[in-house]
Design an enzyme around this catalytic site. Structure first.
Site, mmCIF file in Angstrom:
data_model
loop_
_atom_site.group_PDB
_atom_site.id
_atom_site.type_symbol
_atom_site.label_atom_id
_atom_site.label_comp_id
_atom_site.label_asym_id
_atom_site.label_seq_id
_atom_site.Cartn_x
_atom_site.Cartn_y
_atom_site.Cartn_z
ATOM 1 N N GLY A 15 0.811 -1.209 0.000
ATOM 2 C CA GLY A 15 0.000 0.000 0.000
ATOM 3 C C GLY A 15 0.846 1.262 0.000
ATOM 4 N N SER A 95 -4.882 -8.806 1.573
ATOM 5 C CA SER A 95 -5.070 -10.211 1.179
ATOM 6 C C SER A 95 -6.295 -10.762 1.901
ATOM 7 C CB SER A 95 -3.825 -11.039 1.527
ATOM 8 O OG SER A 95 -3.565 -10.974 2.920
ATOM 9 N N GLU A 151 -3.731 -8.034 -12.216
ATOM 10 C CA GLU A 151 -2.451 -8.517 -12.752
ATOM 11 C C GLU A 151 -1.501 -8.958 -11.654
ATOM 12 O OE1 GLU A 151 -0.302 -9.957 -15.248
ATOM 13 O OE2 GLU A 151 -1.186 -8.350 -16.451
ATOM 14 N N LEU A 158 5.069 -8.706 -12.939
ATOM 15 C CA LEU A 158 5.315 -9.392 -14.206
ATOM 16 C C LEU A 158 4.024 -9.484 -15.031
ATOM 17 C CD1 LEU A 158 7.552 -12.397 -13.028
ATOM 18 C CD2 LEU A 158 8.297 -10.282 -14.115
ATOM 19 N N ASP A 229 -0.097 -20.852 -1.513
ATOM 20 C CA ASP A 229 0.079 -19.610 -2.267
ATOM 21 C C ASP A 229 0.282 -19.907 -3.754
ATOM 22 O OD1 ASP A 229 0.699 -16.637 -2.464
ATOM 23 O OD2 ASP A 229 2.567 -17.486 -3.214
ATOM 24 N N LYS A 233 -2.306 -19.245 -7.250
ATOM 25 C CA LYS A 233 -1.890 -18.660 -8.522
ATOM 26 C C LYS A 233 -2.213 -19.599 -9.683
ATOM 27 C CE LYS A 233 1.754 -16.064 -6.185
ATOM 28 N NZ LYS A 233 3.206 -15.925 -5.912
ATOM 29 N N GLY A 351 7.776 -8.616 -3.894
ATOM 30 C CA GLY A 351 8.355 -7.359 -3.417
ATOM 31 C C GLY A 351 7.344 -6.234 -3.535
#
Length: 370
Positions: A15, A95, A151, A158, A229, A233, A351
């Site tokens: 944030g 999250s 995204e 990425l 996790d 994805k 990151g």
């Protein structure tokens, strides 16, 4: 152009980076009239009740001294955003699954959403369908909903999802997607099983401790080692590829947590006990080395076979996955048009700065459409 109002939920690492990048973007593009009206964290918030806007130059100190609680979610927040005198973009930098479950309500009200939050897109297939039925860029025939972009939910900054969407929308046939989707797991196995075969004698447990000390893992490394996790994805990628995966636990996930340590009362207790199981992981590593390979923790999606799985795999040392460095991610798209050689997206997949960049990129997509 009339004002574009922005409401930001979550002011932690991602944030903070997002707000900094948004402030810079707004200063470079003043004609867009991007106007922040809400910045909230769990207990306090900055609110512009008359929609005149908040200053992004001193927001951090203002929020630190704020005593105003955030508007109740979703009811009060939805009411506040719905009555803004112009288009609103909700930026969810959390999250939080409860927030994600309310996306259909906000989209149905014409509020646009950009987020790195995986929960809304990788939980139940019903929620996925609800989001894309309400979204203007989804299955909503009347086109009245808000735009939704996520995204950064896979691969941070990425271009993973946008690449996949373009492949699908232009008519290419996705055959397989495979890669290292976790910066934590990437760093961990590049340390434990490097290409050189020499990791200085470190056992798997020691590599986990090192990854935690360097900030690559969650406060409790079990949240990374359980594989969920990565599974989330893969669920998102599978659904965008046309597979209606029911949930992120509906396919095989190899957990790297020894069963005896699953109930450890704390991260410290877990890490204390982990060295006892080094032998099991060392055997997997040496078995792979004996065949000229290395082990890596990967996710794979075979669209043709409708198979999704997450876990350890052996790769030849000459492969692009084996040669990955540091905490980078690598995602290989095997398609009909690209033939035997995949389209590869590679780079930092975690990151705060790169994740925030992905979120800002999505906000720009909405702004362009407005």
């Amino acid at each position: 152009m009339s004002k574009i109002y922005v409401a930001i939920i979550g002011a932690g690492g991602v944030g903070k980076a997002f707000i900094s990048q948004l402030a810079s973007y707004s200063s470079r593009n003043p004609s867009l009239n991007i106007t922040p009206i809400l910045i909230s964290r769990s207990k306090t918030a900055l609110i512009s009740p008359d929609y005149s806007g908040l200053s992004l130059s001193n927001w951090a100190s203002d929020l630190a001294s704020a005593t105003t609680p955030p508007p109740a979610f979703p009811t009060e927040t939805l009411k506040f955003l719905s009555t803004a005198p112009g288009p609103v973009i909700l930026v969810d930098n959390t999250s939080d699954e409860a927030i994600a479950s309310s996306y259909p309500q906000f989209l149905s009200a014409g509020i646009h959403i950009v987020t790195p939050n995986k929960k809304g897109f990788s939980s139940s297939i019903d929620l996925w369908n609800g989001i894309y039925s309400a979204a203007k860029n989804g299955d909503n025939a009347n086109g009245k909903g808000g735009f939704v972009f996520h995204e950064a939910s896979v691969g941070a900054g990425l271009p993973v999802l946008s690449t996949l969407k373009e492949l699908v929308e232009t008519g290419d046939k996705i055959r397989k997607i495979e890669g290292v989707f976790s910066g934590t797991m990437s760093f961990l196995f590049n340390s434990f099983a490097p290409l050189s075969g020499d990791n200085g004698g470190k056992g798997f447990a020691e590599c986990v401790v090192q990854a935690k000390e360097l900030g690559y893992t969650e406060p409790d490394p079990r949240d990374d080692l359980n594989g969920l996790d990565v599974a989330r994805k893969l669920t998102i990628l599978a659904r965008l590829s046309g597979l209606a995966v029911p949930s992120p636990t509906s396919f095989p996930i190899q957990s790297l947590i020894p069963s005896e340590l699953e109930t450890a009362k704390s991260a410290e207790e877990f890490l204390e006990g982990l060295p006892r199981f080094d032998g099991e992981m060392t055997k997997k590593k040496t078995d792979a080395e004996a065949s000229g390979s290395v082990i890596r923790y990967v996710g794979s999606l075979n669209v043709e076979r409708k198979e999704v799985k997450v876990g350890l795999e052996s790769f030849a040392k000459s492969s692009s996955i084996a040669g990955l460095q540091g905490s980078d991610n690598i995602i290989s798209f095997y398609t009909e048009r690209y033939g035997a050689n995949p389209l590869i997206v590679q780079g930092a997949g975690a990151g705060a700065e790169v994740t925030a960049m992905g979120v800002l990129g999505d906000l720009i997509k909405v702004v362009q459409r407005l």
